[in-house]
Write a protein that holds these residues in place. Structure first.
Motif, PDB file in Angstrom:
ATOM      1  N   LEU A 109      72.464  65.809  76.863  1.00 49.39           N
ATOM      2  CA  LEU A 109      72.454  65.647  75.417  1.00 49.39           C
ATOM      3  C   LEU A 109      73.721  64.947  74.935  1.00 49.39           C
ATOM      4  CD1 LEU A 109      70.926  66.262  72.803  1.00 49.39           C
ATOM      5  CD2 LEU A 109      72.039  68.489  72.738  1.00 49.39           C
ATOM      6  N   ARG A 110      74.818  65.117  75.649  1.00 51.34           N
ATOM      7  CA  ARG A 110      76.075  64.464  75.254  1.00 51.34           C
ATOM      8  C   ARG A 110      76.140  63.013  75.727  1.00 51.34           C
ATOM      9  NH1 ARG A 110      75.493  68.496  73.046  1.00 51.34           N
ATOM     10  NH2 ARG A 110      76.886  70.297  72.864  1.00 51.34           N
ATOM     11  N   ASP A 111      75.171  62.560  76.501  1.00 51.82           N
ATOM     12  CA  ASP A 111      75.177  61.189  77.011  1.00 51.82           C
ATOM     13  C   ASP A 111      74.833  60.222  75.873  1.00 51.82           C
ATOM     14  OD1 ASP A 111      75.039  58.842  78.404  1.00 51.82           O
ATOM     15  OD2 ASP A 111      73.602  59.550  79.911  1.00 51.82           O
ATOM     16  N   PRO A 112      75.727  59.264  75.556  1.00 54.57           N
ATOM     17  CA  PRO A 112      75.437  58.325  74.452  1.00 54.57           C
ATOM     18  C   PRO A 112      74.312  57.346  74.762  1.00 54.57           C
ATOM     19  CG  PRO A 112      77.466  57.702  75.587  1.00 54.57           C
ATOM     20  CD  PRO A 112      77.045  59.021  76.164  1.00 54.57           C
ATOM     21  N   LEU A 150      48.457  61.797  61.808  1.00 53.51           N
ATOM     22  CA  LEU A 150      49.381  61.122  60.891  1.00 53.51           C
ATOM     23  C   LEU A 150      50.835  61.308  61.331  1.00 53.51           C
ATOM     24  CD1 LEU A 150      47.741  61.982  57.442  1.00 53.51           C
ATOM     25  CD2 LEU A 150      47.669  59.802  58.670  1.00 53.51           C
ATOM     26  N   ALA A 151      51.144  62.521  61.827  1.00 51.25           N
ATOM     27  CA  ALA A 151      52.513  62.764  62.282  1.00 51.25           C
ATOM     28  C   ALA A 151      52.863  61.877  63.465  1.00 51.25           C
ATOM     29  CB  ALA A 151      52.675  64.238  62.651  1.00 51.25           C
ATOM     30  N   VAL A 152      51.956  61.756  64.435  1.00 48.52           N
ATOM     31  CA  VAL A 152      52.206  60.873  65.580  1.00 48.52           C
ATOM     32  C   VAL A 152      52.291  59.420  65.123  1.00 48.52           C
ATOM     33  CG1 VAL A 152      51.229  60.039  67.750  1.00 48.52           C
ATOM     34  CG2 VAL A 152      51.163  62.469  67.213  1.00 48.52           C
ATOM     35  N   SER A 153      51.474  59.045  64.140  1.00 49.20           N
ATOM     36  CA  SER A 153      51.488  57.668  63.660  1.00 49.20           C
ATOM     37  C   SER A 153      52.816  57.309  63.005  1.00 49.20           C
ATOM     38  CB  SER A 153      50.349  57.450  62.656  1.00 49.20           C
ATOM     39  OG  SER A 153      49.097  57.726  63.248  1.00 49.20           O
ATOM     40  N   TRP A 154      53.469  58.265  62.385  1.00 53.23           N
ATOM     41  CA  TRP A 154      54.708  57.983  61.666  1.00 53.23           C
ATOM     42  C   TRP A 154      55.930  58.482  62.416  1.00 53.23           C
ATOM     43  CZ3 TRP A 154      54.708  54.539  57.973  1.00 53.23           C
ATOM     44  CH2 TRP A 154      53.508  54.278  57.301  1.00 53.23           C
ATOM     45  N   GLY A 155      55.886  58.438  63.725  1.00 56.63           N
ATOM     46  CA  GLY A 155      57.100  58.578  64.513  1.00 56.63           C
ATOM     47  C   GLY A 155      57.354  59.933  65.107  1.00 56.63           C
ATOM     48  N   VAL A 156      56.559  60.934  64.807  1.00 57.47           N
ATOM     49  CA  VAL A 156      56.757  62.253  65.406  1.00 57.47           C
ATOM     50  C   VAL A 156      56.170  62.215  66.817  1.00 57.47           C
ATOM     51  CG1 VAL A 156      56.283  64.712  65.212  1.00 57.47           C
ATOM     52  CG2 VAL A 156      56.656  63.346  63.158  1.00 57.47           C
ATOM     53  N   SER A 157      57.000  62.433  67.790  1.00 55.43           N
ATOM     54  CA  SER A 157      56.543  62.345  69.170  1.00 55.43           C
ATOM     55  C   SER A 157      55.643  63.518  69.523  1.00 55.43           C
ATOM     56  CB  SER A 157      57.736  62.316  70.127  1.00 55.43           C
ATOM     57  OG  SER A 157      58.462  63.526  70.049  1.00 55.43           O
ATOM     58  N   ARG A 158      54.826  63.294  70.556  1.00 52.60           N
ATOM     59  CA  ARG A 158      53.949  64.369  71.020  1.00 52.60           C
ATOM     60  C   ARG A 158      54.742  65.565  71.519  1.00 52.60           C
ATOM     61  NH1 ARG A 158      51.176  59.697  72.455  1.00 52.60           N
ATOM     62  NH2 ARG A 158      52.351  59.528  74.400  1.00 52.60           N
ATOM     63  N   ALA A 159      55.918  65.282  72.128  1.00 54.01           N
ATOM     64  CA  ALA A 159      56.755  66.388  72.595  1.00 54.01           C
ATOM     65  C   ALA A 159      57.249  67.229  71.420  1.00 54.01           C
ATOM     66  CB  ALA A 159      57.945  65.845  73.388  1.00 54.01           C
ATOM     67  N   GLU A 216      62.725  58.309  75.083  1.00 59.32           N
ATOM     68  CA  GLU A 216      62.101  58.930  76.240  1.00 59.32           C
ATOM     69  C   GLU A 216      62.955  60.068  76.784  1.00 59.32           C
ATOM     70  OE1 GLU A 216      61.130  56.062  79.145  1.00 59.32           O
ATOM     71  OE2 GLU A 216      59.657  55.013  77.902  1.00 59.32           O
ATOM     72  N   GLY A 217      64.296  59.857  76.762  1.00 63.34           N
ATOM     73  CA  GLY A 217      65.179  60.911  77.222  1.00 63.34           C
ATOM     74  C   GLY A 217      65.102  62.152  76.348  1.00 63.34           C
ATOM     75  N   PHE A 218      65.051  61.936  75.031  1.00 65.81           N
ATOM     76  CA  PHE A 218      64.896  63.084  74.133  1.00 65.81           C
ATOM     77  C   PHE A 218      63.558  63.781  74.346  1.00 65.81           C
ATOM     78  CE2 PHE A 218      68.049  60.753  71.399  1.00 65.81           C
ATOM     79  CZ  PHE A 218      69.050  61.703  71.499  1.00 65.81           C
ATOM     80  N   ALA A 219      62.510  63.023  74.618  1.00 65.00           N
ATOM     81  CA  ALA A 219      61.207  63.630  74.884  1.00 65.00           C
ATOM     82  C   ALA A 219      61.253  64.495  76.137  1.00 65.00           C
ATOM     83  CB  ALA A 219      60.141  62.552  75.015  1.00 65.00           C
ATOM     84  N   VAL A 220      61.955  64.009  77.165  1.00 67.00           N
ATOM     85  CA  VAL A 220      62.085  64.795  78.395  1.00 67.00           C
ATOM     86  C   VAL A 220      62.870  66.079  78.133  1.00 67.00           C
ATOM     87  CG1 VAL A 220      63.079  64.805  80.711  1.00 67.00           C
ATOM     88  CG2 VAL A 220      61.860  62.779  79.887  1.00 67.00           C
ATOM     89  N   LEU A 221      63.961  65.964  77.331  1.00 68.01           N
ATOM     90  CA  LEU A 221      64.737  67.160  77.012  1.00 68.01           C
ATOM     91  C   LEU A 221      63.902  68.172  76.233  1.00 68.01           C
ATOM     92  CD1 LEU A 221      68.270  65.767  76.038  1.00 68.01           C
ATOM     93  CD2 LEU A 221      67.535  66.813  78.169  1.00 68.01           C
ATOM     94  N   ARG A 222      63.099  67.685  75.293  1.00 69.97           N
ATOM     95  CA  ARG A 222      62.243  68.602  74.533  1.00 69.97           C
ATOM     96  C   ARG A 222      61.259  69.314  75.461  1.00 69.97           C
ATOM     97  NH1 ARG A 222      61.674  64.107  70.892  1.00 69.97           N
ATOM     98  NH2 ARG A 222      62.963  64.347  69.034  1.00 69.97           N
ATOM     99  N   ALA A 223      60.669  68.557  76.369  1.00 66.47           N
ATOM    100  CA  ALA A 223      59.712  69.170  77.287  1.00 66.47           C
ATOM    101  C   ALA A 223      60.392  70.207  78.178  1.00 66.47           C
ATOM    102  CB  ALA A 223      59.050  68.097  78.134  1.00 66.47           C
ATOM    103  N   ALA A 277      66.733  67.858  68.204  1.00 67.03           N
ATOM    104  CA  ALA A 277      65.999  67.317  67.058  1.00 67.03           C
ATOM    105  C   ALA A 277      66.927  66.582  66.106  1.00 67.03           C
ATOM    106  CB  ALA A 277      65.272  68.457  66.332  1.00 67.03           C
ATOM    107  N   ASP A 278      68.126  67.138  65.857  1.00 64.17           N
ATOM    108  CA  ASP A 278      69.064  66.466  64.956  1.00 64.17           C
ATOM    109  C   ASP A 278      69.539  65.141  65.545  1.00 64.17           C
ATOM    110  OD1 ASP A 278      68.809  68.560  63.218  1.00 64.17           O
ATOM    111  OD2 ASP A 278      70.590  69.623  63.950  1.00 64.17           O
ATOM    112  N   GLU A 279      69.858  65.147  66.834  1.00 67.20           N
ATOM    113  CA  GLU A 279      70.340  63.915  67.458  1.00 67.20           C
ATOM    114  C   GLU A 279      69.242  62.865  67.514  1.00 67.20           C
ATOM    115  OE1 GLU A 279      72.991  61.305  68.849  1.00 67.20           O
ATOM    116  OE2 GLU A 279      73.420  63.353  68.143  1.00 67.20           O
ATOM    117  N   ALA A 280      68.007  63.282  67.825  1.00 69.41           N
ATOM    118  CA  ALA A 280      66.897  62.327  67.829  1.00 69.41           C
ATOM    119  C   ALA A 280      66.643  61.777  66.432  1.00 69.41           C
ATOM    120  CB  ALA A 280      65.644  63.004  68.371  1.00 69.41           C
ATOM    121  N   ARG A 281      66.781  62.622  65.409  1.00 69.72           N
ATOM    122  CA  ARG A 281      66.589  62.160  64.038  1.00 69.72           C
ATOM    123  C   ARG A 281      67.666  61.155  63.648  1.00 69.72           C
ATOM    124  NH1 ARG A 281      67.141  66.704  61.899  1.00 69.72           N
ATOM    125  NH2 ARG A 281      65.030  67.406  62.379  1.00 69.72           N
TER     126      ARG A 281
END
Length: 809
Positions: free
Chosen positions: A57-60, A499-508, A65-72, A153-157
């Motif tokens: 998470l601290r990696d700049p 609609l959420a997936v269409s507007w940027g909310v990832s499946r993860a 995709e990395g955030f999706a993997v972390l969420r999973a 979630a905050d960092e991905a946002r």
């Protein structure tokens, strides 16, 4: 015919197993993270599990995709921590129960206990302390996982906001094209060298001929399963050219059949081959990422083209879900084919961006290409000229296309200004929203039509569904509304997800939110868990289903037993139903996790309010229980309550339904049946007595009349011989003599019919026997020897007329 659906389900199950096996084999080849002996419960080292996630998470250089993997990963760890916490809580509770069974250790001065008991107490205390410590560790890990999820979630946002507001070089700037083409050219050689490097690096792979043989076998098995399944679907649920006016639900089912027929075989072959290659170690690293992206593009293109043909039905316009005219339909099909090909070409163009050394100029150009492709796609499908031939009931679709067309121009302006991320985001959101709303509208129309057909039962297929659901008559309006509301809620939730997936909310992210709701959201001291609520609903539904099954079986069994009173049968079935419902509610409340003792405290606090506000309801409920236990009235009894008379048809919790002889339903509160006088004609048995009153003349021969009346009673087949029928001389009345006929009958419900038959027979017998029957009422004057009176009056009239004749003479 009954084996065909079973064959289809078995084929589908085998096909799913076929697709899952390569992934399972791939997972089986990965090294296990940890093992434990069967039955052992070992706490997890949460620091070792969470520290790598914190470092990543601290990696700049983290991307989407990395955030999706972390969420999973965090979702998986959260599930594991919740399960482990619950398991150790159960261990602690069981251990504490064993310690309580041993009792407290002996105090000073008391006899010492056995050494085995002391050792058992010590081991249990150690086990209890270990379980409590592990529970606390799991709860601490859950707190850390939730905090990390919020941080991810905050960092991905923040990263999403930076990408959305990032402004690159405008397409009007020559540096945009120069830098982009330079980066793509510099990366092309590296991309072209990837296949050779991939082929040369064969560590950990299975031999090529073995993998190729597996692919051939998988494709052959898939074809053997899919081809007959597709034929069966097409024959039973496909388009029927002879049907020129299909219902919306029938058209929707046919559209899904066409979609499966056009896309199932190529998709299964492609993904089965991909699964075999992935499971055998042929798709690793950068090559695997590129192949996966190409597979997704090809699958999306196939689905888009198949969905267009399924929706528009070019060869059978009557089966089209969207009734476009032929020119517009052909134009939309050509545009769909062009967009499908563009998806594949775009995936090939974007492939260099997967290379780690790809620079910002090249990435900007790739994002601009994606945004341009989405813009052209939206422009092709939202063109108002394509939808102008739709009838007036499709006006919302025309308005939606115009809105998307206008917002698409905004995306074009953002792209020309260099906001490629914002342009791609807006274009993708518009395209996904249009598809989601269109699918929602079409499926909702089909579901509504299907519910209407299920309620009205128009054909044999819906009749079979109704019988399987236990619906014997027309579905009530309330049931239709409830099922329609449930379907609308489910479809609306699916629409929100789309609609959420269409507007940027990832499946993860969606999965993370769903897991958070599933495992509980804490609001103050209360934890609301969707999982517990759903489990409680399932337990409640299962309990109600089992109760109805048992009560129906008991009712059927009692119906076949000779000598069982219908009222007794109804009381037993109703009592079993109430007990089953109560147990189902208690089980559902227990699954939710509510403390029944707290509910008892709340119920005690509200008892005063319930006593005043719900006094009548509670009174009727208790009266209903008394009616079921004491059974002063039963279902099927003939009762008279005040001025209301009829048959008891149903005894409910609050009221009793009585059907009057004119077939009107009277709803009487149960308390009235307990507190008021009720005349029950069939309480103990169905024996009864008839009473017929008859008036005879004073000149009648009474002995002869008695014999005639008694003969009428004894000759009737429904009059019982014991007790013997009677003819009673009641009293002398003004002008008539009152007699009463009394006879007992075996079925009191035939009382009116028997009385009517006897009156006909009595009238006929009295006339034939010459027994005088009175005429008129009690105030009627009867004159005897009317002939003598007539002669006397005639003589008097002659005497009066004689002097007048003599005078005239």
């Amino acid at each position: 015919m009954i084996f065909r659906p079973i064959h289809f389900l078995l084929s589908l199950a085998l096909l799913l197993c076929l697709l899952v096996m390569p992934a399972v084999s791939a997972g089986a080849q990965q090294p296990a993270t940890g093992t434990s002996s069967p039955g052992a419960l070992t706490p997890t080292d949460w620091n070792a599990a969470l520290s790598p996630i914190t470092r990543q998470l601290r990696d700049p250089r983290m991307d989407d995709e990395g955030f999706a993997v972390l969420r999973a990963d965090l979702d998986r760890l959260r599930v594991h921590a919740t399960t482990e916490r619950d398991q150790f809580r159960q261990v602690a509770t069981a251990t504490q129960s064993q310690l309580d069974a041993l009792g407290p250790p002996p105090a000073a001065g008391q006899p010492r206990e056995a050494a085995a008991v002391t050792e058992s107490r010590r081991q249990l205390a150690v086990r209890l302390q270990s379980a409590q410590d592990s529970t606390k560790q799991a709860e601490l890990a859950l707190t850390r996982i939730v905090a990390l999820q919020d941080e991810v979630a905050d960092e991905a946002r923040r990263q999403f906001t930076r990408q959305l507001l990032y402004r690159g070089a405008s397409p009007f700037n020559p540096d945009f094209w120069r830098g982009g083409f330079d980066d793509i050219g510099a990366t092309s050689a590296q991309v072209m060298a990837i296949p050779a490097q991939w082929w040369a690096a064969d560590q950990g792979r299975r031999p090529g001929h073995s993998t190729l043989l597996q692919i051939v076998i998988v494709v052959a098995i898939a074809g053997a399963l899919l081809v007959p399944t597709q034929r069966w679907l097409r024959r039973n649920y496909g388009i029927l050219p002879e049907n020129e006016d299909p219902s919306p639900v029938r058209r929707t089912i046919a559209a899904f059949t066409v979609l499966i027929g056009r896309t199932a075989m190529p998709l299964v072959v492609l993904w089965a081959a991909y699964g075999v290659l992935l499971g055998n170690g042929w798709l690793e690293g950068l090559v695997g990422s590129m192949v996966l992206m190409l597979m997704q593009a090809v699958s999306t293109a196939l689905l888009a083209y198949g969905l267009a043909h399924a929706t528009l039905a070019p060869h059978q316009p009557a089966w089209a879900l969207i009734p476009l005219s032929e020119p517009e339909r052909d134009k939309l099909l050509r545009r769909t084919a062009a967009v499908a090909v563009g998806m594949i070409l775009l995936a090939v163009l974007v492939a260099p961006s997967r290379v780690p050394d790809f620079s910002f100029a090249g990435r900007n150009m790739v994002i601009a290409a994606v945004a341009l492709f989405l813009f052209i796609s939206n422009l092709a499908f939202s063109d108002p000229r394509v939808w102008r031939s739709l009838p007036d009931e499709w006006r919302p679709l025309r308005l939606l296309s115009g809105l998307i067309f206008g917002l698409n121009l905004v995306a074009l302006v953002a792209m020309l200004l260099g906001y490629y991320g914002a342009a791609a985001f807006l274009s993708y959101g518009l395209l996904g929203s249009a598809l989601s709303l269109g699918a929602y509208a079409l499926v909702r129309i089909a579901v509504r039509d299907g519910l209407a057909n299920l309620a009205e039962n128009p054909d044999s297929r819906f009749r079979t569904w109704r019988q399987s659901l236990g619906l014997s008559g027309p579905m009530s309006t309330t049931s239709q509304l409830l099922l329609g509301l449930l379907a609308d809620i489910i479809l609306f939730l699916l629409l929100l997800a789309g609609l959420a997936v269409s507007w940027g909310v990832s499946r993860a992210t969606l999965v993370s939110y769903m897991l958070e709701l599933f495992y509980g959201v804490t609001i103050g001291p209360v934890t609301i868990s969707l999982g517990n609520i759903l489990t409680a609903v399932v337990v409640l539904v299962i309990g109600i289903g089992i109760t109805r099954l048992l009560s129906g079986g008991l009712n059927s069994r009692l119906e076949t037993q000779a000598g069982i009173d219908p009222g007794v049968r109804n009381s037993m079935v109703t009592g079993l139903t109430y007990v089953g419902y109560l147990l189902a509610i208690v089980a559902g409340v227990g699954v939710v996790g509510l403390d029944l003792s707290n509910l008892a405290i709340i119920a005690g606090a509200l008892s005063v309010g319930i006593g005043f506000g719900l006094q009548n309801i509670v009174n009727n409920f208790v009266s209903g229980l008394i009616l079921l236990i004491e059974r002063p009235v039963k279902v099927g009894d003939w009762v008279v309550v005040g001025t209301r008379e009829g048959y008891v048809r149903r005894i409910n919790v609050r009221s009793t339904e009585i059907e009057t002889f004119p077939r009107a339903s009277v709803i009487i509160p149960n308390s009235e049946l307990i507190s008021q006088s009720v005349m029950n004609w069939t309480h103990r048995n169905r024996l009864g007595r008839i009473d017929i009153q008859i008036n005879l003349s004073y000149n009648a021969d009474l002995e002869k009349a008695r014999e005639v009346l008694l003969k009428c009673l004894t000759e009737h087949p429904d009059i019982l011989s014991m007790p013997a029928p009677l003819v009673v001389f009641r009293e002398f009345e003004a002008g008539t003599l009152l007699f009463a006929l009394r006879g007992h009958i075996s079925d009191v419900e035939k009382r009116h019919i028997i009385e009517s038959d006897l009156r006909f027979a009595i009238h006929k017998a009295l006339k034939e026997s010459g027994v005088g029957l009175p005429y008129g009422g009690p105030n009627t004057l009867h004159l005897a020897d009317i002939e003598r009176l007539e002669k006397a009056l005639g003589g008097l009239r002659a005497a009066q007329d004689r002097p007048k004749s003599d005078g005239q003479a």
